[in-house]
Design a protein around this motif. Structure first.
Motif, PDB file in Angstrom:
ATOM      1  N   LYS A 157      90.180  82.481  53.425  1.00 42.28           N
ATOM      2  CA  LYS A 157      88.829  82.679  52.860  1.00 42.28           C
ATOM      3  C   LYS A 157      88.943  83.400  51.525  1.00 42.28           C
ATOM      4  CE  LYS A 157      85.154  85.648  54.601  1.00 42.28           C
ATOM      5  NZ  LYS A 157      84.171  85.780  55.701  1.00 42.28           N
ATOM      6  N   GLN A 198      77.415  79.552  42.622  1.00 38.44           N
ATOM      7  CA  GLN A 198      76.651  78.383  43.072  1.00 38.44           C
ATOM      8  C   GLN A 198      77.292  77.083  42.606  1.00 38.44           C
ATOM      9  OE1 GLN A 198      72.946  79.563  41.343  1.00 38.44           O
ATOM     10  NE2 GLN A 198      72.298  80.715  43.152  1.00 38.44           N
ATOM     11  N   ALA A 203      80.033  76.067  44.710  1.00 33.16           N
ATOM     12  CA  ALA A 203      79.652  75.797  46.103  1.00 33.16           C
ATOM     13  C   ALA A 203      80.111  76.880  47.069  1.00 33.16           C
ATOM     14  CB  ALA A 203      80.154  74.420  46.542  1.00 33.16           C
ATOM     15  N   THR A 205      79.278  80.053  49.555  1.00 35.63           N
ATOM     16  CA  THR A 205      78.166  80.360  50.466  1.00 35.63           C
ATOM     17  C   THR A 205      77.837  81.850  50.380  1.00 35.63           C
ATOM     18  OG1 THR A 205      78.782  78.594  51.972  1.00 35.63           O
ATOM     19  CG2 THR A 205      77.457  80.387  52.904  1.00 35.63           C
ATOM     20  N   GLU A 260      76.939  85.251  51.729  1.00 30.86           N
ATOM     21  CA  GLU A 260      77.095  85.878  53.048  1.00 30.86           C
ATOM     22  C   GLU A 260      76.116  87.021  53.275  1.00 30.86           C
ATOM     23  OE1 GLU A 260      81.107  87.090  53.893  1.00 30.86           O
ATOM     24  OE2 GLU A 260      81.694  85.027  54.308  1.00 30.86           O
ATOM     25  N   TRP A 302      79.900  86.375  48.388  1.00 31.32           N
ATOM     26  CA  TRP A 302      79.923  84.916  48.490  1.00 31.32           C
ATOM     27  C   TRP A 302      81.310  84.513  48.991  1.00 31.32           C
ATOM     28  CZ3 TRP A 302      75.738  81.993  46.163  1.00 31.32           C
ATOM     29  CH2 TRP A 302      74.808  82.792  45.498  1.00 31.32           C
ATOM     30  N   MET A 323      84.172  81.151  50.271  1.00 30.69           N
ATOM     31  CA  MET A 323      84.586  79.766  50.515  1.00 30.69           C
ATOM     32  C   MET A 323      85.731  79.794  51.514  1.00 30.69           C
ATOM     33  SD  MET A 323      86.000  76.867  47.886  1.00 30.69           S
ATOM     34  CE  MET A 323      84.410  76.672  47.116  1.00 30.69           C
ATOM     35  N   GLU A 363      86.541  74.212  53.337  1.00 29.25           N
ATOM     36  CA  GLU A 363      85.581  73.849  52.290  1.00 29.25           C
ATOM     37  C   GLU A 363      86.309  73.570  50.971  1.00 29.25           C
ATOM     38  OE1 GLU A 363      82.045  76.592  54.248  1.00 29.25           O
ATOM     39  OE2 GLU A 363      83.307  77.425  52.659  1.00 29.25           O
TER      40      GLU A 363
END
Ligand SMILES: CC(C)(COP(=O)(O)OP(=O)(O)OC[C@H]1O[C@@H](n2cnc3c(N)ncnc32)[C@H](O)[C@@H]1OP(=O)(O)O)[C@@H](O)C(=O)NCCC(=O)NCCS
Length: 199
Positions: free
Chosen positions: A135, A152, A155, A157, A159, A178, A180, A184
């Protein structure tokens, strides 16, 4: 977790990323002094900045790389290797859980060209494919919309929000986190390759 990052330059469509050398002090100092107004609201080390801060940063960066604690890259345009465009760094925050974090800044007169997004993409690739991370996280001060746009566009996410996470000057700043995941990244890597950002 692999956690072995070689020191050869990395390339993107327009950029070259490489570890810092001692002789980068002047180009780093030039970039910081040309960007103080944009860096100062978000980065704590800007307070009281002088050339010695860049000197110490590079010294520490060289040691950190050798000791595998953190990997700082100077960002250069592939067609102008002498000019420091910005910094992008990646480091492990949890060895046990294979989590890492990325940080970046781009000099003011080169912002808005997509360099922040492009350099960050390449360093995320290093995180997943060379460091073996599961991660990758970004921590972004609430209100730093330019940096949020990078998360953004890549891409990531959202948290959640960390309260009073960093003190900049006399202000405590909340930060959003944020992330990933490696699954992903496998999808995003194909998108970045199709767009020609990375090889
Ligand atoms: C945040 C930062 C790294 C963005 O770098 P960048 O190279 O300009 O980013 P990109 O060009 O890849 O674009 C990011 C977004 O910011 C927008 N942007 C960039 N410069 C801008 C400007 N001068 N005015 C308004 N928007 C701008 C871009 O249009 C893009 O938004 P979009 O996706 O809606 O098109 C840079 O502004 C910076 O270093 N800021 C100060 C330090 C900092 O905040 N570091 C991050 C800490 S988490």
């Amino acid at each position: 977790m692999a956690n072995t990052v070689h020191s050869q330059p990395r390339y993107t469509k327009r950029l070259m990323l490489r570890p810092f050398r001692r002789r980068d002090v002047s180009s780093l100092h030039d970039a910081v002094t040309a960007s103080l107004v944009d860096l100062q609201p978000w980065l704590p080390w800007i307070e009281g900045y002088d050339r010695g801060v860049s000197q110490r940063f590079i010294r520490e960066s060289v040691s950190a790389w050798a000791e595998r604690r953190a990997y700082d890259f100077t960002i250069r345009a592939a067609d102008d290797l002498d000019r420091h465009i910005g910094n992008v760094s990646i480091w492990t925050t949890s060895q046990q859980n294979a989590i890492g974090e990325v940080g970046y800044w781009i000099r003011s007169d080169e912002s808005g060209k997509g360099y922040g997004t492009e350099a960050t993409t390449r360093v995320i690739q290093i995180g997943f494919e060379e460091m073996g991370l599961h991660k990758v996280q970004l921590r972004i001060a609430v209100g730093n919309t330019r940096s949020e746009r990078i998360a953004q566009r890549l891409a990531f996410t959202l948290e959640g929000t960390l309260r009073d996470e960093v003190k900049v000057g006399d202000r405590w700043l909340d930060h959003t986190v944020w992330s990933m995941l490696e699954s992903e990244w496998a999808v995003q890597r194909e998108r970045h390759r199709a767009e020609g950002t990375i090889a």
